[in-house]
Write a protein that holds these residues in place. Structure first.
Motif, PDB file in Angstrom:
ATOM      1  N   PRO A 147      11.809  -1.996  -3.644  1.00  0.00           N
ATOM      2  CA  PRO A 147      10.499  -1.631  -3.090  1.00  0.00           C
ATOM      3  C   PRO A 147       9.389  -2.490  -3.715  1.00  0.00           C
ATOM      4  O   PRO A 147       8.742  -2.097  -4.673  1.00  0.00           O
ATOM      5  N   LEU A 148       9.150  -3.669  -3.152  1.00  0.00           N
ATOM      6  CA  LEU A 148       8.315  -4.675  -3.794  1.00  0.00           C
ATOM      7  C   LEU A 148       6.878  -4.215  -4.057  1.00  0.00           C
ATOM      8  O   LEU A 148       6.341  -4.442  -5.127  1.00  0.00           O
ATOM      9  N   LEU A 149       6.245  -3.617  -3.059  1.00  0.00           N
ATOM     10  CA  LEU A 149       4.851  -3.198  -3.233  1.00  0.00           C
ATOM     11  C   LEU A 149       4.718  -1.704  -3.503  1.00  0.00           C
ATOM     12  O   LEU A 149       3.614  -1.216  -3.667  1.00  0.00           O
ATOM     13  N   TRP A 150       5.815  -0.998  -3.541  1.00  0.00           N
ATOM     14  CA  TRP A 150       5.764   0.456  -3.593  1.00  0.00           C
ATOM     15  C   TRP A 150       5.379   0.957  -4.975  1.00  0.00           C
ATOM     16  O   TRP A 150       5.772   0.398  -5.991  1.00  0.00           O
ATOM     17  N   ASP A 151       4.612   2.030  -5.004  1.00  0.00           N
ATOM     18  CA  ASP A 151       4.193   2.649  -6.255  1.00  0.00           C
ATOM     19  C   ASP A 151       4.489   4.146  -6.165  1.00  0.00           C
ATOM     20  O   ASP A 151       3.848   4.876  -5.421  1.00  0.00           O
ATOM     21  N   TYR A 152       5.498   4.583  -6.925  1.00  0.00           N
ATOM     22  CA  TYR A 152       5.909   5.988  -6.868  1.00  0.00           C
ATOM     23  C   TYR A 152       4.960   6.916  -7.638  1.00  0.00           C
ATOM     24  O   TYR A 152       5.095   8.127  -7.568  1.00  0.00           O
ATOM     25  N   SER A 153       4.005   6.362  -8.361  1.00  0.00           N
ATOM     26  CA  SER A 153       3.121   7.185  -9.186  1.00  0.00           C
ATOM     27  C   SER A 153       1.863   7.635  -8.451  1.00  0.00           C
ATOM     28  O   SER A 153       1.034   8.338  -9.020  1.00  0.00           O
ATOM     29  N   ARG A 191      -3.613   6.005  -2.401  1.00  0.00           N
ATOM     30  CA  ARG A 191      -3.827   5.281  -3.663  1.00  0.00           C
ATOM     31  C   ARG A 191      -4.195   6.172  -4.836  1.00  0.00           C
ATOM     32  O   ARG A 191      -4.339   5.696  -5.950  1.00  0.00           O
ATOM     33  N   TYR A 192      -4.358   7.460  -4.612  1.00  0.00           N
ATOM     34  CA  TYR A 192      -4.774   8.342  -5.701  1.00  0.00           C
ATOM     35  C   TYR A 192      -3.605   8.680  -6.626  1.00  0.00           C
ATOM     36  O   TYR A 192      -2.504   8.967  -6.142  1.00  0.00           O
ATOM     37  N   PRO A 193      -3.820   8.650  -7.943  1.00  0.00           N
ATOM     38  CA  PRO A 193      -2.729   8.941  -8.890  1.00  0.00           C
ATOM     39  C   PRO A 193      -2.176  10.350  -8.692  1.00  0.00           C
ATOM     40  O   PRO A 193      -2.925  11.329  -8.710  1.00  0.00           O
ATOM     41  N   MET A 194      -0.869  10.463  -8.539  1.00  0.00           N
ATOM     42  CA  MET A 194      -0.248  11.753  -8.284  1.00  0.00           C
ATOM     43  C   MET A 194      -0.448  12.723  -9.447  1.00  0.00           C
ATOM     44  O   MET A 194      -0.713  13.914  -9.240  1.00  0.00           O
ATOM     45  N   ALA A 195      -0.329  12.235 -10.662  1.00  0.00           N
ATOM     46  CA  ALA A 195      -0.419  13.112 -11.828  1.00  0.00           C
ATOM     47  C   ALA A 195      -1.769  13.812 -11.903  1.00  0.00           C
ATOM     48  O   ALA A 195      -1.863  14.944 -12.371  1.00  0.00           O
ATOM     49  N   GLU A 196      -2.828  13.150 -11.426  1.00  0.00           N
ATOM     50  CA  GLU A 196      -4.171  13.711 -11.528  1.00  0.00           C
ATOM     51  C   GLU A 196      -4.615  14.433 -10.270  1.00  0.00           C
ATOM     52  O   GLU A 196      -5.463  15.328 -10.331  1.00  0.00           O
ATOM     53  N   TYR A 197      -4.060  14.070  -9.121  1.00  0.00           N
ATOM     54  CA  TYR A 197      -4.614  14.547  -7.871  1.00  0.00           C
ATOM     55  C   TYR A 197      -3.670  15.386  -7.017  1.00  0.00           C
ATOM     56  O   TYR A 197      -4.071  15.879  -5.973  1.00  0.00           O
ATOM     57  N   GLN A 198      -2.422  15.568  -7.426  1.00  0.00           N
ATOM     58  CA  GLN A 198      -1.513  16.377  -6.625  1.00  0.00           C
ATOM     59  C   GLN A 198      -2.041  17.796  -6.439  1.00  0.00           C
ATOM     60  O   GLN A 198      -1.963  18.373  -5.343  1.00  0.00           O
ATOM     61  N   GLU A 199      -2.599  18.366  -7.495  1.00  0.00           N
ATOM     62  CA  GLU A 199      -3.106  19.743  -7.399  1.00  0.00           C
ATOM     63  C   GLU A 199      -4.278  19.837  -6.420  1.00  0.00           C
ATOM     64  O   GLU A 199      -4.439  20.844  -5.725  1.00  0.00           O
ATOM     65  N   HIS A 200      -5.066  18.782  -6.331  1.00  0.00           N
ATOM     66  CA  HIS A 200      -6.206  18.795  -5.423  1.00  0.00           C
ATOM     67  C   HIS A 200      -5.757  18.614  -3.975  1.00  0.00           C
ATOM     68  O   HIS A 200      -6.336  19.196  -3.061  1.00  0.00           O
ATOM     69  N   LEU A 201      -4.713  17.809  -3.778  1.00  0.00           N
ATOM     70  CA  LEU A 201      -4.129  17.701  -2.440  1.00  0.00           C
ATOM     71  C   LEU A 201      -3.526  19.036  -2.020  1.00  0.00           C
ATOM     72  O   LEU A 201      -3.695  19.475  -0.882  1.00  0.00           O
ATOM     73  N   ASP A 202      -2.835  19.690  -2.936  1.00  0.00           N
ATOM     74  CA  ASP A 202      -2.264  21.006  -2.649  1.00  0.00           C
ATOM     75  C   ASP A 202      -3.359  22.008  -2.282  1.00  0.00           C
ATOM     76  O   ASP A 202      -3.176  22.849  -1.389  1.00  0.00           O
ATOM     77  N   ALA A 203      -4.498  21.916  -2.974  1.00  0.00           N
ATOM     78  CA  ALA A 203      -5.615  22.812  -2.679  1.00  0.00           C
ATOM     79  C   ALA A 203      -6.180  22.548  -1.288  1.00  0.00           C
ATOM     80  O   ALA A 203      -6.542  23.476  -0.555  1.00  0.00           O
ATOM     81  N   LEU A 204      -6.240  21.271  -0.898  1.00  0.00           N
ATOM     82  CA  LEU A 204      -6.715  20.916   0.438  1.00  0.00           C
ATOM     83  C   LEU A 204      -5.792  21.486   1.513  1.00  0.00           C
ATOM     84  O   LEU A 204      -6.250  22.105   2.483  1.00  0.00           O
ATOM     85  N   VAL A 205      -4.487  21.310   1.338  1.00  0.00           N
ATOM     86  CA  VAL A 205      -3.519  21.821   2.304  1.00  0.00           C
ATOM     87  C   VAL A 205      -3.584  23.348   2.365  1.00  0.00           C
ATOM     88  O   VAL A 205      -3.556  23.945   3.449  1.00  0.00           O
ATOM     89  N   ALA A 206      -3.670  23.979   1.200  1.00  0.00           N
ATOM     90  CA  ALA A 206      -3.728  25.440   1.149  1.00  0.00           C
ATOM     91  C   ALA A 206      -4.962  25.965   1.875  1.00  0.00           C
ATOM     92  O   ALA A 206      -4.898  26.981   2.579  1.00  0.00           O
ATOM     93  N   THR A 207      -6.080  25.284   1.728  1.00  0.00           N
ATOM     94  CA  THR A 207      -7.311  25.713   2.390  1.00  0.00           C
ATOM     95  C   THR A 207      -7.193  25.606   3.903  1.00  0.00           C
ATOM     96  O   THR A 207      -7.630  26.497   4.638  1.00  0.00           O
ATOM     97  N   LEU A 208      -6.593  24.515   4.387  1.00  0.00           N
ATOM     98  CA  LEU A 208      -6.397  24.363   5.828  1.00  0.00           C
ATOM     99  C   LEU A 208      -5.536  25.504   6.381  1.00  0.00           C
ATOM    100  O   LEU A 208      -5.826  26.063   7.444  1.00  0.00           O
ATOM    101  N   LYS A 209      -4.493  25.850   5.630  1.00  0.00           N
ATOM    102  CA  LYS A 209      -3.607  26.925   6.077  1.00  0.00           C
ATOM    103  C   LYS A 209      -4.303  28.281   5.998  1.00  0.00           C
ATOM    104  O   LYS A 209      -4.138  29.125   6.885  1.00  0.00           O
TER     105      LYS A 209
END
Length: 224
Positions: A147-153, A191-209
């Protein structure tokens, strides 16, 4: 409802993280989020140029010597094929990284801000809850061996918001995708770091639901 927000500063991680009533999540793009991608793109481009130079030099030597076999054909064209792949990924990395850096100022740096009234998206566009039909959260994955350009973080997520009323949507404005009359807003959180922003993405999804919007999550393969 009190939940966390995160503002992305220009030189490092979140400049603040606090509970703010009425705000669910805030994603603001900044140049350093795209710096790693540009760096990888430059490295791949340099490697591609070196590989191409070596491949064409070997090809020239073998042509002069009149050599032709499976082994020599691999030497002749193998490095050139590898060079083409490296250059392709390298150029994509540089171009997309540069595009991300250029838009990291003012209202154009907004990916999404969730408020009590609705969403504020790229360009400072305000989308009231009453104009949202459904949402789709796309998780990009890459299971290739190299995965040449891929960033799992990073998050590697995109949120698509379908609108009920597209009559006033400018199809050329930032973040607008699709064809009339089915335009939708695409919120790029890859492009947002998963370690710092996963909880905020989860909050966004939870709010939509919680607000009863039909929210579908799916996977999509992506090489770049």
């Amino acid at each position: 409802m009190d939940v966390h927000i995160a503002r992305q500063g220009g030189t490092g991680g979140p400049a603040s993280s606090e509970a703010v009533s009425g705000t669910v999540a805030e994603f603001i793009s900044s140049p350093h989020l795209h710096a790693k991608r540009m760096k990888r793109g430059i490295i791949l481009t340099v490697l591609g140029l070196a590989s191409a130079t070596g491949g064409f030099w070997i090809l020239g030597q073998n042509i002069r010597a009149g050599e032709s076999s499976i082994a020599t054909n691999w030497l002749n064209y193998g490095l050139i094929v590898i060079a083409a792949a490296l250059l392709t990924f390298g150029i994509v990395g540089i171009v997309t990284g540069r595009q991300g850096t250029r838009r990291s100022v003012g209202d154009d740096s907004i990916d999404v801000i969730v408020t009590e009234q609705g969403l504020v998206t790229r360009g400072g566009r305000e989308v009231p809850w009453s104009n949202i039909g459904r949402a789709e959260i796309i998780r990009y994955i890459n299971d290739s061996m190299v995965p040449l350009l891929w960033d799992y973080s990073v998050l590697n997520r995109v949120v698509r918001i379908n609108l009920l009323d597209n009559s006033e949507v400018d199809p050329t404005s930032p973040g607008v995708r699709g064809r009339a009359p089915m335009h939708y807003l695409e919120i790029d959180l890859r492009r947002y770091p998963m370690a710092e922003y996963q909880e905020h993405l989860d909050a966004l999804v939870a709010t939509l639901k919680e607000r009863r919007f039909h929210t579908k999550e799916r996977f999509k393969h992506k090489q770049f």
